[in-house]
Scaffold this active site. Structure first.
Site, short mmCIF file in Angstrom:
data_model
loop_
_atom_site.label_atom_id
_atom_site.label_comp_id
_atom_site.label_asym_id
_atom_site.label_seq_id
_atom_site.Cartn_x
_atom_site.Cartn_y
_atom_site.Cartn_z
N HIS A 133 15.39 10.31 32.69
CA HIS A 133 15.08 11.59 31.54
C HIS A 133 14.57 12.08 31.65
O HIS A 133 13.31 10.47 31.10
CB HIS A 133 16.75 11.17 30.43
CG HIS A 133 16.42 12.30 29.26
ND1 HIS A 133 16.04 12.03 28.00
CD2 HIS A 133 17.79 13.20 29.04
CE1 HIS A 133 16.36 13.31 27.74
NE2 HIS A 133 16.75 13.38 27.17
N ASP A 211 17.47 2.13 30.53
CA ASP A 211 18.29 3.68 30.22
C ASP A 211 19.10 3.76 29.55
O ASP A 211 20.23 4.17 30.47
CB ASP A 211 16.78 4.82 30.77
CG ASP A 211 17.36 6.01 29.81
OD1 ASP A 211 18.77 6.10 28.81
OD2 ASP A 211 17.31 7.33 29.82
N GLN A 214 23.50 6.32 29.20
CA GLN A 214 24.80 7.70 29.54
C GLN A 214 25.65 6.10 29.93
O GLN A 214 26.99 6.48 30.96
CB GLN A 214 24.38 8.23 31.05
CG GLN A 214 23.81 10.24 30.63
CD GLN A 214 24.67 10.17 29.46
OE1 GLN A 214 25.59 10.38 29.07
NE2 GLN A 214 23.52 10.80 29.00
N LYS A 237 25.88 8.90 21.48
CA LYS A 237 26.87 9.43 22.60
C LYS A 237 27.63 8.16 23.04
O LYS A 237 28.19 8.06 23.90
CB LYS A 237 25.31 9.27 23.68
CG LYS A 237 24.22 10.07 23.68
CD LYS A 237 23.29 9.82 24.85
CE LYS A 237 22.12 10.78 25.34
NZ LYS A 237 22.01 12.22 25.17
N CYS A 375 16.70 17.82 29.51
CA CYS A 375 15.48 17.04 30.05
C CYS A 375 15.27 16.49 31.18
O CYS A 375 14.67 14.71 30.72
CB CYS A 375 16.02 15.93 28.22
SG CYS A 375 16.45 17.23 27.37
N1 PLP Z 1 18.35 9.19 28.33
C1 PLP Z 1 19.53 9.84 29.23
C2 PLP Z 1 20.26 9.34 30.60
C3 PLP Z 1 20.03 10.73 28.23
O1 PLP Z 1 20.77 11.34 28.91
C4 PLP Z 1 19.47 11.03 26.94
C5 PLP Z 1 19.93 11.99 26.03
O2 PLP Z 1 20.71 12.71 26.54
C6 PLP Z 1 18.09 10.03 26.61
C7 PLP Z 1 17.88 9.39 27.08
C8 PLP Z 1 17.98 10.01 24.95
O3 PLP Z 1 18.64 10.84 24.44
P1 PLP Z 1 18.55 10.29 22.09
O4 PLP Z 1 18.29 11.93 22.39
O5 PLP Z 1 19.81 9.63 21.79
O6 PLP Z 1 17.10 9.65 21.70
#
Ligand code: PLP
Length: 418
Positions: A133, A211, A214, A237, A375
């Site tokens: 992401h 990260d 998910q 999430k 993203c």
């Molecule tokens: N990493 C992953 C794999 C994501 O799916 C997301 C959000 O879609 C993020 C990071 C960023 O999360 P946040 O927008 O809650 O900071």
């Protein structure tokens, strides 16, 4: 379509999605709007217990955290610190290793700005995978620019699985200081073998940043077993409130990190020339904490563990298997992401139809999906597309919603491709 290694194992714990769904006011009368909400990878709906915990925190024990001598303040502080302990337990870490942040994005920026900028030197490498992401790429680009380090990439294959030989090759070069990787891809659903990659990174002297945006809401996560240095996830999430997330950092790593933001709540002593700072985790929590949101997150984590992460995992993999089967027969449909180990979502394109047009037709059929690059533009580039349709699932997703998705995609195909 690939073989489905996502199918529910026969001994997996059962989960009653309909009964759980009834715990979500947004998905129940009188609020539910007859929409199949298939965008849980973007953000989840909230169960009643989380909303109730938030209300209690605002109504019954609301006061300044770590800043007051009055009783309400002490209670609010105790609730906030209790939430920290709950988050630590959720990840298998210790409370003093949990930093509350706004979300995954802020957590990774914190590590990149603090550990990254003070430990990277010119020529050092930051290894990312091809499925990150933007939140786990752009902060590293900024850290690399500031330190003359560089980003190197372990690519993904046609299924969307990370090339582990490339990981080993990069690590063998001896210049990788940081490995930044997703646990589950938000664009492909790939479950990345984090434990294996951390085991490769450690002897190579690289710090691992996972990260978990998910993964945390759906997979059992134990940071000690994974062997990572940092793990991040977002409350919103994981059936919890917005504006709160968790950075878990190994105690030894946090201890060697300077503050990344300055302000109230993180200092020992301040004068005009210089300041001294509190120990972690407070060192990294400048400003008024999001107390009620942390309490709401703790309620969400209680709720997830009450349902059981093994059961959630089995339920969502079964949904992925069902959706993959349901959509596979639609002419012109191509899955983007067919990893043998995958969860959470299906992502696809349809020959001759733009993802945004499909999304609009699905919306008219009361099926809410995400369309776009998610993203993760490098992932789109890898598969030669600009956008995909992504249907993503949660605890409350039902087989009937998958059927509604299938019917709506068939309809979109008829309308858009004749
Ligand atoms: N990493 C992953 C794999 C994501 O799916 C997301 C959000 O879609 C993020 C990071 C960023 O999360 P946040 O927008 O809650 O900071």
């Amino acid at each position: 379509m690939s073989e489905i290694a996502t199918a529910r194992p026969p001994d997996a714990p059962a989960l009653d999605a309909a009964a759980l769904r009834a715990q979500f006011p947004a998905l129940s009368p009188p609020h539910e709007r007859g929409v199949a909400f298939l965008d849980s990878a973007a953000t989840t709906q909230k169960p009643r217990v989380v909303l109730a915990a938030l209300e209690r925190a605002y109504v019954e024990t609301y006061g300044a955290i770590a800043r007051g001598v009055y009783r309400l303040s002490a209670e609010a502080t105790a609730a906030y610190e209790g939430a920290r302990e709950r988050a630590a337990r959720f990840l298998g870490g210790a409370a003093d290793e949990v930093v509350f942040v706004r979300g995954t994005t802020e957590a990774i920026n914190l590590v990149a700005a603090s550990w990254g900028r003070t430990h990277l030197a010119p020529g050092d490498e930051i290894l990312v995978t091809g499925l990150e992401h933007h939140s786990n790429l752009v902060p590293w680009q900024l850290a690399a620019q500031a330190t003359d380090a560089r980003i190197v990439v372990a690519p993904i294959d046609d299924r969307g699985e990370v090339d582990l030989e490339a990981v080993e090759r990069h690590l063998a070069g001896g210049r990788v200081r940081i490995v930044a990787l997703a646990h589950v891809s938000n664009a492909l659903g790939t479950i990345v073998p984090v434990e294996k990659i951390c085991a490769l990174a450690r002897p190579a002297g690289a710090v691992t940043v996972v990260d978990g945006a998910q993964a945390a809401p759906r997979l059992p996560v134990d940071v000690r077993q994974l062997g990572c240095d940092f793990y991040a996830f977002s409350g919103h999430k994981a059936y919890g409130p917005n504006g709160i997330g968790v950075l878990w950092g190994h105690r030894d790593r946090l201890a060697e990190m300077p503050p990344w933001q300055g302000g109230g709540g993180m200092i020992r002593e301040v004068n005009f020339d210089r300041s001294t700072f509190l120990d972690p985790p407070q060192r990294f929590e400048a400003g008024t904490p999001a107390g009620p949101e942390a309490v709401g997150l703790a309620a969400a984590l209680d709720w997830i563990d009450g349902v059981g992460r093994a059961a959630i995992d089995a339920h969502e993999r079964a949904l992925v298997a069902h959706a993959s089967e349901r959509l596979a027969g639609i002419p012109g449909l191509r899955f983007i992401g067919t990893a043998r180990q995958r969860t959470a979502l299906v992502s696809f394109v349809l020959a001759g139809a733009h993802a945004h047009d499909i999304g609009t037709i699905l919306d008219a059929a009361s099926v809410a999906v995400r369309v776009g690059h998610h993203c993760a533009q490098p992932v789109m580039d890898r598969f030669g597309v600009t956008a995909t349709v992504r249907a993503s699932f949660g605890v409350y997703t039902t087989e009937a919603e998958i059927e509604a998705l299938g019917r709506a995609v068939e309809r979109a195909r008829r309308m858009l491709t004749g």
